[in-house]
Design an enzyme around this catalytic site. Structure first.
Site, PDB file in Angstrom:
ATOM      1  N   LYS A 112     -20.736  54.845   0.829  1.00 20.08           N
ATOM      2  CA  LYS A 112     -21.731  53.791   0.632  1.00 20.08           C
ATOM      3  C   LYS A 112     -23.154  54.323   0.793  1.00 20.08           C
ATOM      4  O   LYS A 112     -24.062  53.885   0.085  1.00 20.08           O
ATOM      5  CB  LYS A 112     -21.489  52.642   1.612  1.00 20.08           C
ATOM      6  CG  LYS A 112     -20.297  51.800   1.243  1.00 20.08           C
ATOM      7  CD  LYS A 112     -20.238  50.557   2.090  1.00 20.08           C
ATOM      8  CE  LYS A 112     -18.991  49.767   1.772  1.00 20.08           C
ATOM      9  NZ  LYS A 112     -18.786  48.657   2.701  1.00 20.08           N
ATOM     10  N   LYS A 197     -10.259  51.705  -5.562  1.00 21.93           N
ATOM     11  CA  LYS A 197      -9.784  50.490  -4.917  1.00 21.93           C
ATOM     12  C   LYS A 197     -10.381  49.249  -5.595  1.00 21.93           C
ATOM     13  O   LYS A 197     -11.516  49.296  -6.069  1.00 21.93           O
ATOM     14  CB  LYS A 197     -10.244  50.550  -3.455  1.00 21.93           C
ATOM     15  CG  LYS A 197      -9.696  49.484  -2.567  1.00 21.93           C
ATOM     16  CD  LYS A 197     -10.350  49.526  -1.190  1.00 21.93           C
ATOM     17  CE  LYS A 197     -11.738  48.901  -1.190  1.00 21.93           C
ATOM     18  NZ  LYS A 197     -12.240  48.501   0.117  1.00 21.93           N
ATOM     19  N   LYS A 200     -14.383  44.077  -3.593  1.00 20.90           N
ATOM     20  CA  LYS A 200     -15.074  42.868  -4.039  1.00 20.90           C
ATOM     21  C   LYS A 200     -16.549  43.079  -4.343  1.00 20.90           C
ATOM     22  O   LYS A 200     -17.128  42.326  -5.096  1.00 20.90           O
ATOM     23  CB  LYS A 200     -14.879  41.748  -3.027  1.00 20.90           C
ATOM     24  CG  LYS A 200     -15.454  41.978  -1.649  1.00 20.90           C
ATOM     25  CD  LYS A 200     -15.367  40.687  -0.857  1.00 20.90           C
ATOM     26  CE  LYS A 200     -14.670  40.854   0.472  1.00 20.90           C
ATOM     27  NZ  LYS A 200     -15.374  41.762   1.387  1.00 20.90           N
TER      28      LYS A 200
HETATM   29  P1  AMP Z   1     -13.163  43.658   3.015  1.00 17.47           P
HETATM   30  O1  AMP Z   1     -13.152  43.112   1.641  1.00 17.47           O
HETATM   31  O2  AMP Z   1     -13.645  45.068   3.048  1.00 17.47           O
HETATM   32  O3  AMP Z   1     -13.792  42.754   4.002  1.00 17.47           O
HETATM   33  O4  AMP Z   1     -11.630  43.752   3.443  1.00 17.47           O
HETATM   34  C1  AMP Z   1     -10.911  42.728   4.081  1.00 17.47           C
HETATM   35  C2  AMP Z   1      -9.467  43.153   4.202  1.00 17.47           C
HETATM   36  O5  AMP Z   1      -8.893  43.296   2.905  1.00 17.47           O
HETATM   37  C3  AMP Z   1      -9.293  44.510   4.894  1.00 17.47           C
HETATM   38  O6  AMP Z   1      -8.147  44.457   5.705  1.00 17.47           O
HETATM   39  C4  AMP Z   1      -9.108  45.462   3.749  1.00 17.47           C
HETATM   40  O7  AMP Z   1      -8.353  46.599   4.109  1.00 17.47           O
HETATM   41  C5  AMP Z   1      -8.344  44.601   2.763  1.00 17.47           C
HETATM   42  N1  AMP Z   1      -8.580  45.043   1.384  1.00 17.47           N
HETATM   43  C6  AMP Z   1      -9.761  45.046   0.715  1.00 17.47           C
HETATM   44  N2  AMP Z   1      -9.611  45.526  -0.538  1.00 17.47           N
HETATM   45  C7  AMP Z   1      -8.286  45.845  -0.653  1.00 17.47           C
HETATM   46  C8  AMP Z   1      -7.499  46.398  -1.715  1.00 17.47           C
HETATM   47  N3  AMP Z   1      -8.035  46.689  -2.896  1.00 17.47           N
HETATM   48  N4  AMP Z   1      -6.194  46.601  -1.477  1.00 17.47           N
HETATM   49  C9  AMP Z   1      -5.622  46.286  -0.294  1.00 17.47           C
HETATM   50  N5  AMP Z   1      -6.312  45.774   0.746  1.00 17.47           N
HETATM   51  C10 AMP Z   1      -7.633  45.546   0.567  1.00 17.47           C
END
Ligand code: AMP
Ligand code: TRP
Length: 334
Positions: A112, A197, A200
């Site tokens: 990042k 990955k 979002k």
């Molecule tokens: P975040 O969007 O970074 O706040 O992630 C929230 C949760 O979703 C965390 O436990 C991440 O590891 C999981 N997560 C986010 N993107 C993915 C993805 N593409 N595949 C699997 N888990 C994800």
């Protein structure tokens, strides 16, 4: 009873990756078998360039979605991180235990920070200290387990290291947590770029399925997913990342095993069609419940208010103990 803690950042609309990698288990399993705490980690959304109004909007939406996926305030605690001061209070103490080197080594920080620099922006100091705040989130609640997607492994590892180090130096204060991951779909990949990955905050929209996408939008995105050269359907992350990603998504949504599912398909087209329908069916109740909840914002607010109160009650004794252990005088509270 086992204590579970996990969180989600309001940096963008929640995705199928968030759901399959983390959130689904919170609702289906964790809240029923453990003392579970789930949090919209809004302080983490301030680590990169942000628009205040958007963060507010996304925080409300993430909280509503947590309830829409089936988290029940009678079975678990749902709240917003910034409503509970203990997170920031403990984070500073842990900054006094963590080293500059171990936070700089974090892969997400390096990626990042490089991205911000490429855009000509500056890197916020909070981006570097972010995993320490995450460790504080976890350790403040004495969590035994942290259900997360695969990408969060190094961050939970750091939380473990900091807990062990703090306990060794200042006396036993923290539970040492461990990460748990789903058996399939621990890392859902971007449909247009199966080497990255499904994140979002990324800008490759057509490769990301959002939880609130309409069924036709989901179908279009899945059917247009990039697949690999070759025709046969094979489960192989290295050689066939696109097809393997679809098999993992299908398996996670339909309850099968991705390797055996591979044998059931002769063409990419049929695999895409079934995957699209499986995703549509998994997301349908979430979208419907979200709509219902949006009509009653007072209910969501009430859940968050009560959740924050409960969370404060859980976190405060541990954070107070950490303050004392590290050498700070106890505060006299009115
Ligand atoms: P975040 O969007 O970074 O706040 O992630 C929230 C949760 O979703 C965390 O436990 C991440 O590891 C999981 N997560 C986010 N993107 C993915 C993805 N593409 N595949 C699997 N888990 C994800
Ligand atoms: N860093 C996590 C992510 O990007 C979000 C998060 C913050 C978290 N604090 C947490 C996850 C505590 C689990 C436990 O996904």
């Amino acid at each position: 009873m086992t204590r579970v803690f996990s969180g989600i950042k309001p940096t963008g609309h929640l995705t199928l990756g968030n759901y399959l990698g983390a959130m689904r288990r919170w609702a289906a399993v964790d809240q029923h078998r453990a003392d579970s705490v789930f949090c919209v980690v809004d302080l983490h959304a301030l680590t990169v360039d942000h628009d205040p109004a958007r963060v507010r909007r996304l925080s409300r939406q993430a909280a509503t979605l947590l309830l829409a996926i089936g988290l029940d305030p009678k079975s678990c605690t749902v709240f917003v991180q910034s409503h509970v001061d203990e997170h920031a209070r403990l984070s500073y103490l842990l900054e006094c235990v963590a080293t500059d080197g171990e936070t700089r080594r974090m892969i997400q920080y390096r990626e990042k920070a490089a991205r911000e620099q490429r855009r000509g922006g500056s890197v916020r100091l909070s981006l570097l200290t972010y995993p320490v705040l995450m460790a504080a989130d976890i350790l403040a609640y004495g969590a035994d387990e942290v259900p997360v997607g695969d990408d969060q492994r190094p961050h939970v590892e750091l939380a473990r290291d900091l807990a062990v180090r703090f306990n060794q130096r200042y006396g036993h204060t923290f539970v040492v947590p461990r990460a748990t991951h789903p058996a399939v779909a621990a890392r859902v990949m971007n449909l247009q770029d199966p080497m990255s990955k499904m994140g979002k905050s990324d800008d490759v929209g057509p490769g990301i399925v959002y939880l609130l996408d309409e069924p036709d939008v989901v179908r279009k995105k899945v059917v247009r997913a990039v697949t690999d050269s070759g025709r046969d359907v094979v489960y192989d992350r290295e050689a066939r990342p696109g097809v393997t990603n679809l098999l993992e998504i299908l398996a996670a949504c339909s309850g099968g095993d991705p390797k055996s599912l591979a044998g059931a398909y002769e063409s990419y087209g049929a695999l895409k069609k079934d995957t699209a329908e499986a995703v549509v069916e998994v997301l349908r109740p979430v979208r419907e419940k979200h709509k219902e909840l949006c009509a009653d914002p007072g209910y969501v607010e009430g859940v968050l208010r009560e959740g924050a109160e409960r969370a404060r009650g859980m976190a405060r004794p541990t954070v107070d103990a950490a303050h004392q252990a590290i050498g700070l005088l106890p505060a006299v509270r009115a």
